[in-house]
Design a protein around this motif. Sequence first.
Motif, PDB file in Angstrom:
ATOM      1  N   ASN A 168      -1.288   4.265   4.035  1.00 62.78           N
ATOM      2  CA  ASN A 168      -1.090   4.166   2.586  1.00 62.78           C
ATOM      3  C   ASN A 168      -1.454   5.474   1.898  1.00 62.78           C
ATOM      4  O   ASN A 168      -0.757   5.920   0.976  1.00 62.78           O
ATOM      5  CB  ASN A 168      -1.948   3.043   1.993  1.00 62.78           C
ATOM      6  CG  ASN A 168      -1.321   1.689   2.216  1.00 62.78           C
ATOM      7  OD1 ASN A 168      -0.150   1.591   2.584  1.00 62.78           O
ATOM      8  ND2 ASN A 168      -2.090   0.639   2.009  1.00 62.78           N
ATOM      9  N   LYS A 189       6.905   0.350  -2.832  1.00 63.19           N
ATOM     10  CA  LYS A 189       7.662   1.282  -1.997  1.00 63.19           C
ATOM     11  C   LYS A 189       9.077   0.796  -1.707  1.00 63.19           C
ATOM     12  O   LYS A 189       9.750   1.316  -0.818  1.00 63.19           O
ATOM     13  CB  LYS A 189       6.912   1.526  -0.677  1.00 63.19           C
ATOM     14  CG  LYS A 189       5.539   2.121  -0.909  1.00 63.19           C
ATOM     15  CD  LYS A 189       4.739   2.253   0.351  1.00 63.19           C
ATOM     16  CE  LYS A 189       3.308   2.615   0.017  1.00 63.19           C
ATOM     17  NZ  LYS A 189       2.426   2.471   1.166  1.00 63.19           N
ATOM     18  N   GLY A 227       0.525  -4.476   4.478  1.00 60.87           N
ATOM     19  CA  GLY A 227      -0.555  -3.667   5.057  1.00 60.87           C
ATOM     20  C   GLY A 227      -1.919  -4.038   4.497  1.00 60.87           C
ATOM     21  O   GLY A 227      -2.853  -4.343   5.242  1.00 60.87           O
TER      22      GLY A 227
HETATM   23 MG    MG Z   1       0.811   0.015   3.539  1.00 60.47          MG
END
Ligand code: MG
Length: 543
Positions: free
Chosen positions: A309, A358, A366
Motif C-alpha cells: 500500500n 485504486k 489488503g
Molecule cells: Mg492494498
Amino acid sequence: MTNDYLSKAKVLIVDDEPANVRLLERILALAGCHQVRCTTDPRQALPLFLEVEPDIVLLDLNMPYLNGFTVLEQLKAAISLEDYLPILILTADITVETKRKALTSGAKDFLTKPLDHAEVVLRIQNLIENRFLRQSMQRHNLDLERQVRERTGQLEDTLHELRTTQEQIVKQERLRALGMMAGGIAHDFNNALTMMLGYGELLHPWLEQNGSKREITYLDHIVSAAQDASHVVSRLREFYRPAEDNEIRLPVDLNEVVERVISLTSPKWKGKSRAAGVQIEVVSNLDKVPPVAGNAAELREVLTNLIFNAVDAMPQGGTITLSTTSDVDSAAVTITDTGIGMTPEERERCLEPFFTTKGEHGTGLGLSVVYGIVQRHKGAIEITSEKNAGTTFAIRFPATAEVEAAVKPQIARLDRTLRVLVVDDQEVICELIAEYMHGDGHSTACAYRGDEALKLFQKGTFDLVITDQAMPVMNGSQLAVAVKQHAPEIPVILLTGFGDEMLALGGRPPGVDLVLGKPISHAELRQAVYQAFTASKKLASVA
Ligand SMILES: [Mg+2]
Ligand SMILES: Nc1ncnc2c1ncn2[C@@H]1O[C@H](COP(=O)(O)OP(=O)(O)OP(=O)(O)O)[C@@H](O)[C@H]1O
C-alpha cells in the motif's frame, strides 16, 4: 468574633481636627483595633489610602483644601467595583441633603459629632464585619469558580474520551457487522465454488479423452475463474474469521518479521522505482522488542500488505520507514510513508473489505486481511494520515506475560506415546506426517487409500487416525465415519488441501474430530494431536 474583626482591620482616619483624630484612635484602641493610620491633611488622604490599603475609612466632611466630598470622589475612583470598602462619614452637619449627597458619592454610614463612643465602635464593627464577610464570600466564589472550571475541564476530557471510545466502538461494530455479512456471503460462495472446482476437476480428465480442444479451454477458463474467486473468498475469510482455540501462537520476533518482509518485498519497491524512474527508499529503525504471541507467516502478510500500500501511495517515490518499539506490556511495529495520504473519510473506511481507491488495480481486501490478522493476534491498529503528507500505520501487540500464556498450551505434548494410522494417497506426505509423529515418540502405520486404511485399522490397534480427504475409492470423511462405527472413541484428524474452505463452510464432516489445512508444520500437527486426543479423552471420561 466581632472584636476579632476589629483586631484584624486596618483603619484610615481623615479629619483636619487633631483632637478628633486622637479621640477616635483611643476609642478604637480600647475596642482592640490597633492598626490605625491618620491624617489631618485631606490632600494626603488618597496617597495614604493607596499605601495603607485600609479596610475602612473614617472621613470628615468639612476640611480645608479639599472637602470630604472631593476626597470621597478620589477614593471612589481608587476602589475597584467588586471591592466593598466602607467609608464612614464623620460630620456635625447631618442634614438630609448632606446625607443624600454623601450616600450617592459612595459613603456607607454616618457618625455625628460629637461622637458617641459605643456608637462609633458598633458602626465600625458592623461595616468591617460586612467587608470581611463579603471578602470571604468572594474568595469562596473564586474558589468555586476555579473548581467549576477544573470540573468542566475534566468533564470535557471525559466527554472527549467517551466520544473517541464511542467512535471506536461504532467502527468496531461496523467492521463486525461487515464481517458477519462477509462470512455469510463467503460461506454461500464457497459452496458454489467447491462444486464448480470439484466438478471442473472431475470433468477435466474426461474432456481430455473425449472433448475438443475448445471445450478444454472453456473448462480451464471456468476453473481458473472459480480459483480466482476462491482466492478472494479465502482473503475475505482472513478478515472475518475469529481466532480458533487450536490456533498456533508461537513467540515471534517482530524485528525478524520486519527484516524478512523488507527483503521479500524488495522486488516490488526496488523494481517499481526502477521501472518508473522514481526512487523508493525503505528505512528500518528496529528497537529491542519482546516477542509477541503469533503466527510469523500471518504477521509477514500484515507488513507485506502495508508495504505494498505504501508503495502504491508513492507514485513519485519517497521513503517507507519501518520501526519497532515497545513498552511495558506491548510491542509495536510502525510503518510510515511519505505518500499521497488519505482523506479522513478514506482513513475511516480503509479497513472495510472491498474499500479501494485504486479502481481495477485494487481489490480493497489488503487492509481487511491486515485487520483480521491483527484482531486474532489481540492487537490494535492506529492509523494517522494526512492528504499529500503521508500515512502511518501503528500496530501494537500484547507482549511478555500474555505471550507466555498464549504459547504454553501450544507446546503441550501428550504424556504418552500413540500408535497412529497415517493415510494419504501421496506417499511423500504420508512419510512426512509419519516423520513428524516419530519425532514426538509415536509409532505409525501408513496407508495410501481409504479402503486399505480401514482394513489396517480393523486389524490393528490404533489410538489416532490422521487422514487426507481427497483419495480414490474411499475419501477421508468416509473413512472417518467407518472408523467411528468401529471404534467411536478413536480421534480422527482430517488433513486436507481444502481445509480453509471446509472450515469456512462451517466445520467438520461427521466422524472427524479436527480439520487441518495443508501445508501443516510440525508444531501445528503436534498441537492438533494434543488437542484431538485430550478432547476425546474428556468425552470418554464424561461418557
Ligand atoms: Mg492494498
Ligand atoms: N499507505 C497508504 N496511503 C494512502 N492510502 C492508503 C494507504 N494504505 C491504504 N490506503 C487506502 O486504503 C484503501 C484500501 O487499502 P487495501 O489495502 O485494503 O486495498 P487496496 O490496496 O486498494 O487493494 P488490495 O490491497 O486488495 O490490492 C486503498 O485503496 C487506499 O485508498
